[in-house]
Design a protein around this motif. Structure first.
Motif, PDB file in Angstrom:
ATOM      1  N   HIS A 314      22.986  -7.138  42.179  1.00 40.18           N
ATOM      2  CA  HIS A 314      21.729  -7.853  41.913  1.00 40.18           C
ATOM      3  C   HIS A 314      20.928  -8.259  43.139  1.00 40.18           C
ATOM      4  CE1 HIS A 314      23.042  -8.128  37.758  1.00 40.18           C
ATOM      5  NE2 HIS A 314      24.155  -8.721  38.138  1.00 40.18           N
ATOM      6  N   ALA A 315      21.537  -8.348  44.306  1.00 39.10           N
ATOM      7  CA  ALA A 315      20.809  -8.850  45.484  1.00 39.10           C
ATOM      8  C   ALA A 315      19.830  -7.809  46.013  1.00 39.10           C
ATOM      9  CB  ALA A 315      21.801  -9.249  46.577  1.00 39.10           C
ATOM     10  N   ASN A 316      18.870  -8.278  46.787  1.00 44.72           N
ATOM     11  CA  ASN A 316      17.949  -7.367  47.465  1.00 44.72           C
ATOM     12  C   ASN A 316      18.627  -6.821  48.715  1.00 44.72           C
ATOM     13  OD1 ASN A 316      15.766  -7.754  45.661  1.00 44.72           O
ATOM     14  ND2 ASN A 316      15.239  -9.683  46.686  1.00 44.72           N
ATOM     15  N   ILE A 317      19.002  -5.560  48.665  1.00 41.31           N
ATOM     16  CA  ILE A 317      19.721  -4.929  49.777  1.00 41.31           C
ATOM     17  C   ILE A 317      18.846  -3.806  50.324  1.00 41.31           C
ATOM     18  CG2 ILE A 317      21.808  -3.701  50.490  1.00 41.31           C
ATOM     19  CD1 ILE A 317      23.205  -4.974  48.053  1.00 41.31           C
ATOM     20  N   ALA A 318      18.535  -3.875  51.598  1.00 38.19           N
ATOM     21  CA  ALA A 318      17.693  -2.853  52.217  1.00 38.19           C
ATOM     22  C   ALA A 318      18.395  -1.503  52.181  1.00 38.19           C
ATOM     23  CB  ALA A 318      17.371  -3.243  53.651  1.00 38.19           C
ATOM     24  N   SER A 319      17.697  -0.490  51.739  1.00 30.75           N
ATOM     25  CA  SER A 319      18.292   0.857  51.646  1.00 30.75           C
ATOM     26  C   SER A 319      18.756   1.353  53.007  1.00 30.75           C
ATOM     27  CB  SER A 319      17.275   1.838  51.057  1.00 30.75           C
ATOM     28  OG  SER A 319      16.970   1.505  49.725  1.00 30.75           O
ATOM     29  N   ALA A 320      17.987   1.030  54.057  1.00 30.64           N
ATOM     30  CA  ALA A 320      18.361   1.475  55.402  1.00 30.64           C
ATOM     31  C   ALA A 320      19.700   0.876  55.822  1.00 30.64           C
ATOM     32  CB  ALA A 320      17.273   1.083  56.401  1.00 30.64           C
ATOM     33  N   SER A 321      19.913  -0.413  55.500  1.00 29.84           N
ATOM     34  CA  SER A 321      21.188  -1.059  55.831  1.00 29.84           C
ATOM     35  C   SER A 321      22.329  -0.433  55.050  1.00 29.84           C
ATOM     36  CB  SER A 321      21.116  -2.555  55.519  1.00 29.84           C
ATOM     37  OG  SER A 321      20.166  -3.199  56.324  1.00 29.84           O
ATOM     38  N   ALA A 322      22.108  -0.206  53.743  1.00 28.13           N
ATOM     39  CA  ALA A 322      23.145   0.390  52.912  1.00 28.13           C
ATOM     40  C   ALA A 322      23.510   1.784  53.394  1.00 28.13           C
ATOM     41  CB  ALA A 322      22.686   0.428  51.455  1.00 28.13           C
ATOM     42  N   GLU A 323      22.517   2.564  53.769  1.00 28.45           N
ATOM     43  CA  GLU A 323      22.783   3.924  54.242  1.00 28.45           C
ATOM     44  C   GLU A 323      23.534   3.898  55.573  1.00 28.45           C
ATOM     45  OE1 GLU A 323      22.350   6.731  52.648  1.00 28.45           O
ATOM     46  OE2 GLU A 323      21.580   5.618  50.927  1.00 28.45           O
ATOM     47  N   ARG A 324      23.174   2.977  56.458  1.00 28.63           N
ATOM     48  CA  ARG A 324      23.879   2.874  57.737  1.00 28.63           C
ATOM     49  C   ARG A 324      25.337   2.478  57.510  1.00 28.63           C
ATOM     50  NH1 ARG A 324      20.883  -0.550  59.788  1.00 28.63           N
ATOM     51  NH2 ARG A 324      22.109  -2.434  59.400  1.00 28.63           N
ATOM     52  N   ILE A 325      25.557   1.510  56.629  1.00 30.11           N
ATOM     53  CA  ILE A 325      26.929   1.094  56.304  1.00 30.11           C
ATOM     54  C   ILE A 325      27.698   2.257  55.699  1.00 30.11           C
ATOM     55  CG2 ILE A 325      28.294  -0.399  54.791  1.00 30.11           C
ATOM     56  CD1 ILE A 325      26.013  -2.478  55.075  1.00 30.11           C
ATOM     57  N   TRP A 326      27.068   2.990  54.817  1.00 25.52           N
ATOM     58  CA  TRP A 326      27.715   4.134  54.167  1.00 25.52           C
ATOM     59  C   TRP A 326      28.161   5.179  55.188  1.00 25.52           C
ATOM     60  CZ3 TRP A 326      29.999   5.905  50.002  1.00 25.52           C
ATOM     61  CH2 TRP A 326      30.056   7.281  49.756  1.00 25.52           C
ATOM     62  N   ARG A 327      27.278   5.551  56.104  1.00 27.60           N
ATOM     63  CA  ARG A 327      27.608   6.574  57.100  1.00 27.60           C
ATOM     64  C   ARG A 327      28.775   6.146  57.977  1.00 27.60           C
ATOM     65  NH1 ARG A 327      21.949   6.726  57.584  1.00 27.60           N
ATOM     66  NH2 ARG A 327      22.080   5.488  59.511  1.00 27.60           N
TER      67      ARG A 327
END
Length: 369
Positions: A314-327
């Motif tokens: 539910h939180a507002n999570i920046a896509s750029a942050s999520a993608e960096r964490i994923w990589r």
């Protein structure tokens, strides 16, 4: 070799372009990875809960659930469900328990699905594949943790207030102490997400947990009572508890979130208000719960599901942050095993229980695993 490789890359690109296909693929991958890493274990008291299945219409008639302190009488939602659906033989009961554990593992990933992004699904995968949720679900198959995980996941990840309330009620009915602590951990994160707009959800959730706990207390009293878990804990020598706590503390803290700690340590996450609250809560749960529960990382791991997956969903999570964490994180989450702490020992079932699992599935009752 080039053609198969290109074909595989094409499938990956196709899955990534369809969020639904990607979510389904990651959910299946989470189950496969965690089963390979963790193995499969059977709850040592599974036969007592199975006996409850055979007496699901009147649990008070179950002789095995009345054994000893009768504490399992307060954890019989799975027995009720198994019995009502006809999974009453030992073989069928354990088969159904395997299915529940599988659902518990894949559900957070599936519930993170959104039509417009794959970021939430990726974060959910990291917390499932690299955290304690899957080891808890897979280590004690045939117990009552899978129901707790499923109910708690639905409670904090669904967008429906009333479905969430029902899930909180079921969780409290199945494990009231986990429901209480999970609710306490969820409320600050929920407030940061919804503020005053979530008042109805907050009140409904609190009421559902209270109603579920009171209902199970009334039912167990009618069955002849059930020993409180805290009473069992207080019977243990405190010096031994403190020694175990201090000795195993680093392992306990890591085991609660596993690679999830890396996610919370990301610069953008840890500098946000909700990220700081998540970090403080996760540390507090890791440090405090293991002082009041011998199955330290199991109970703490269940409680931390509430704030973590509420944030993911539910939180507002920046896509750029999520993608960096994923990589940076997905491969580590896939590879690194998470060991649970139980009574001062590291618990990891591996594949040592395969013979016991086979015997149980053949209908043989094995006690004291």
């Amino acid at each position: 070799m080039a053609q198969p490789l290109e074909s595989l890359k094409g499938r990956v690109r196709a899955a990534s372009s369809s969020p639904l296909v990607f979510a389904l693929s990651l959910a299946a991958a989470a189950l496969f990875v965690t089963v390979v890493k963790t193995g499969i274990g059977i709850h040592p008291e599974w036969h007592r809960l199975w006996d409850g299945t055979m007496h699901w219409q009147d649990i008070s008639q179950s002789p095995l659930l009345a054994e000893g302190d009768a504490s399992l009488r307060s954890n019989v939602v799975g027995s009720w469900l198994s019995g009502a659906l006809g999974f009453s033989s030992a073989h069928r009961y354990l088969f159904f328990a395997f299915m529940l554990s599988a659902v518990a593992v894949v559900l957070p990933v599936l519930m993170a699905y959104r039509k417009d992004t794959t970021s939430r699904v990726k974060l959910a995968f990291i917390f499932v594949a690299g955290g304690s949720l899957a080891p808890i679900a897979l280590t004690w198959i045939g117990g009552y943790d899978a129901i707790s995980i499923i109910a708690l996941t639905i409670a904090v990840m669904t967008r429906s207030v009333w479905i969430s309330s029902l899930a909180w009620f079921i969780l409290a009915l199945n494990h009231s102490s986990v429901a209480l602590f999970a609710l306490i951990a969820w409320l600050p994160i929920a407030w940061l997400i919804w503020n005053r707009g979530g008042i109805i959800r907050f009140v409904a959730s609190i009421g559902s947990v209270a109603a579920g706990a009171l209902a199970m207390h009334a039912v167990t009293d009618a069955w002849g009572g059930s020993t409180d878990r805290f009473a069992l804990f207080k019977a243990l020598p405190y010096d031994a508890i403190l020694h175990t706590y201090l000795t195993m503390l680093p392992f306990t803290v890591f085991s609660v979130l596993g690679i999830g700690w890396v996610v919370l340590a990301d610069r953008n996450i840890r500098t946000s208000m909700i990220g700081r609250v998540l970090m403080v809560e996760a540390l507090a749960i890791s440090l405090v719960i293991s002082l009041i529960a011998i199955d330290a990382s199991r109970i703490a791991g269940l409680i931390v599901i509430a704030p973590i997956f509420a944030w993911v969903s539910h939180a507002n999570i920046a896509s750029a942050s999520a993608e960096r964490i994923w990589r940076r994180t997905w491969l580590v989450a896939v590879i690194v095993p998470v060991y649970l702490v139980w009574e001062g020992a590291l618990l990891h079932p591996g594949w040592n229980h395969l013979e016991i699992v086979q015997r149980a599935l053949d209908g043989q009752v094995i006690r004291g695993l």
